[in-house]
Design an enzyme around this catalytic site. Structure first.
Site, PDB file in Angstrom:
ATOM      1  N   TYR A  99       0.868  -1.178   0.000  1.00  0.00           N
ATOM      2  CA  TYR A  99       0.000   0.000   0.000  1.00  0.00           C
ATOM      3  C   TYR A  99       0.905   1.229   0.000  1.00  0.00           C
ATOM      4  CZ  TYR A  99      -3.588   3.232   1.915  1.00  0.00           C
ATOM      5  OH  TYR A  99      -4.423   4.282   2.158  1.00  0.00           O
ATOM      6  N   LYS A 123      -1.133  -1.009  -4.302  1.00  0.00           N
ATOM      7  CA  LYS A 123      -2.179   0.008  -4.342  1.00  0.00           C
ATOM      8  C   LYS A 123      -1.453   1.325  -4.473  1.00  0.00           C
ATOM      9  CE  LYS A 123      -5.238   1.208  -0.840  1.00  0.00           C
ATOM     10  NZ  LYS A 123      -5.565   2.639  -0.915  1.00  0.00           N
TER      11      LYS A 123
HETATM   12  C1  NAY Z   1      -7.634   3.301   1.793  1.00  0.00           C
HETATM   13  O1  NAY Z   1      -6.768   2.575   2.270  1.00  0.00           O
HETATM   14  O2  NAY Z   1      -8.756   3.322   2.288  1.00  0.00           O
HETATM   15  C2  NAY Z   1      -7.289   4.184   0.683  1.00  0.00           C
HETATM   16  O3  NAY Z   1      -6.213   4.716   0.666  1.00  0.00           O
HETATM   17  C3  NAY Z   1      -8.252   4.399  -0.422  1.00  0.00           C
HETATM   18  C4  NAY Z   1      -7.753   5.504  -1.297  1.00  0.00           C
HETATM   19  C5  NAY Z   1      -8.273   6.820  -0.778  1.00  0.00           C
HETATM   20  N1  NAY Z   1      -7.255   7.453  -0.027  1.00  0.00           N
HETATM   21  C6  NAY Z   1      -7.512   8.007   1.162  1.00  0.00           C
HETATM   22  C7  NAY Z   1      -6.353   8.472   1.943  1.00  0.00           C
HETATM   23  O4  NAY Z   1      -8.632   8.159   1.599  1.00  0.00           O
HETATM   24  O5  NAY Z   1      -9.983   6.889  -2.327  1.00  0.00           O
HETATM   25  C8  NAY Z   1      -8.814   7.585  -1.959  1.00  0.00           C
HETATM   26  C9  NAY Z   1      -9.169   9.033  -1.655  1.00  0.00           C
HETATM   27  O6  NAY Z   1      -9.994   9.121  -0.510  1.00  0.00           O
HETATM   28  C10 NAY Z   1      -9.921   9.669  -2.813  1.00  0.00           C
HETATM   29  O7  NAY Z   1      -9.172   9.546  -3.983  1.00  0.00           O
HETATM   30  C11 NAY Z   1     -10.259  11.137  -2.539  1.00  0.00           C
HETATM   31  O8  NAY Z   1      -9.088  11.907  -2.541  1.00  0.00           O
END
Ligand code: NAY
Length: 292
Positions: A135, A163
């Site tokens: 990740y 990811k």
């Molecule tokens: C996770 O582990 O839940 C994620 O990282 C999913 C990816 C999201 N990142 C975060 C930090 O929330 O979906 C993205 C992000 O929220 C989205 O692109 C809006 O910026």
């Protein structure tokens, strides 16, 4: 690879005002997004508030998700933790619960060397029978890696995917070209279409908890070669994402679930509940999503 492709929500974790997990709300969210046709779930990641939860709560979330989904789609368990023993423990639990893969955030806070990060993944991959998805989220870990370093990590047996939550699409393209069999997930929902054009295998995102039908339509439009429609959908989604990110993302996503009769619950502290004006904005976002 056994890793799933397609649209994969980074699952939210509904909790009550004491921070305890709301099982029924979590089940409703899983059933709703399954009905929308998602290809899997990323359980207990950033969006799942894993870094705010105890290990036993994390295990509880992993267990509720696997019981509810019961093999209908593959599940990826995020097991990354500051304490490596917690990571090892959660990796074993994920295997026992029938997960298809594990994922771990790159070790953070102490500024670890590349060799330390490498050893961490090597050890996790050795003890776990499940494929590992690293990740990569440099904006939140404060630690980035070059595409050459990621390629060295990708050579660890069992480390089968990443990811990729970074806006550096040049890096993403270089990785794709170098590692044709490596599974790459787009991690920024706002960059899904450009990431698809660079050959990602799937997408894991927080906003997919509330926009699954739209994002699945984007995915399918791209596959059918209808780039005009895919571009239109990405623009509509980005307007929604911009509003969400400007309004305290995770509490707003949960408020949107509540508006759909799915519960949703609250976030764990230090996240605060939405203010009255944030609730009004959430209502506008809800209307906006319905109109697309
Ligand atoms: C996770 O582990 O839940 C994620 O990282 C999913 C990816 C999201 N990142 C975060 C930090 O929330 O979906 C993205 C992000 O929220 C989205 O692109 C809006 O910026």
């Amino acid at each position: 690879s056994a890793l799933p492709g397609g649209i994969i929500p980074a699952l939210l974790t509904p909790v009550d005002s004491r921070g305890d997990i709301l099982r029924d709300h979590l089940v409703s969210l899983l059933e709703y997004t399954l009905d929308c046709g998602v290809s899997g779930f990323y359980v207990g990641g950033s969006t799942g508030e894993c870094f705010l939860m105890s290990v036993s709560q994390r295990k509880e979330v992993l267990s509720i998700a696997s019981e509810t989904v019961s093999g209908r789609v593959p599940l990826i368990a995020h097991i990354g933790a500051q304490n490596v023993d917690d990571s090892f423990y959660l990796a074993e639990e994920a295997h026992a619960l029938g997960y298809s893969a594990i994922s771990a955030v790159t070790p953070y806070y102490y500024g670890f060397s590349f060799q330390e990060v490498f050893s961490y993944y090597q050890e996790l991959c050795q003890i776990s029978q499940l494929p590992m998805v690293m990740y990569f989220i440099p904006a939140l870990t404060g630690r980035t890696f070059t595409s050459q370093e990621i390629a060295r990590l990708a050579a660890i047996p069992g480390l089968e995917g990443i990811k990729f939550t970074d806006g550096d699409l040049f890096k993403l393209e270089r990785l794709r070209g170098q590692l044709p069999d490596f599974v790459i997930y787009s991690g920024y929902d706002e960059l899904l279409l450009p990431s698809l054009s660079l050959g990602v295998n799937g997408a894991i995102g927080s906003t997919y908890n509330v926009t699954a039908p739209l994002v699945i339509a984007l995915w399918e439009s791209f596959r059918e070669g209808d780039l005009a429609r895919a571009g239109h959908l990405q623009r509509e989604l980005n307007t929604i994402i911009e509003m969400l990110v400007g309004n305290n993302l995770y509490p707003t996503l949960k408020d949107l679930l509540a508006r759909r009769g799915l519960g949703g619950g609250l976030c764990r502290r230090p996240f605060l509940p939405l203010t009255a004006s944030q609730k009004e904005e959430s209502a506008r976002i809800d209307t906006h999503i319905t109109r697309v």
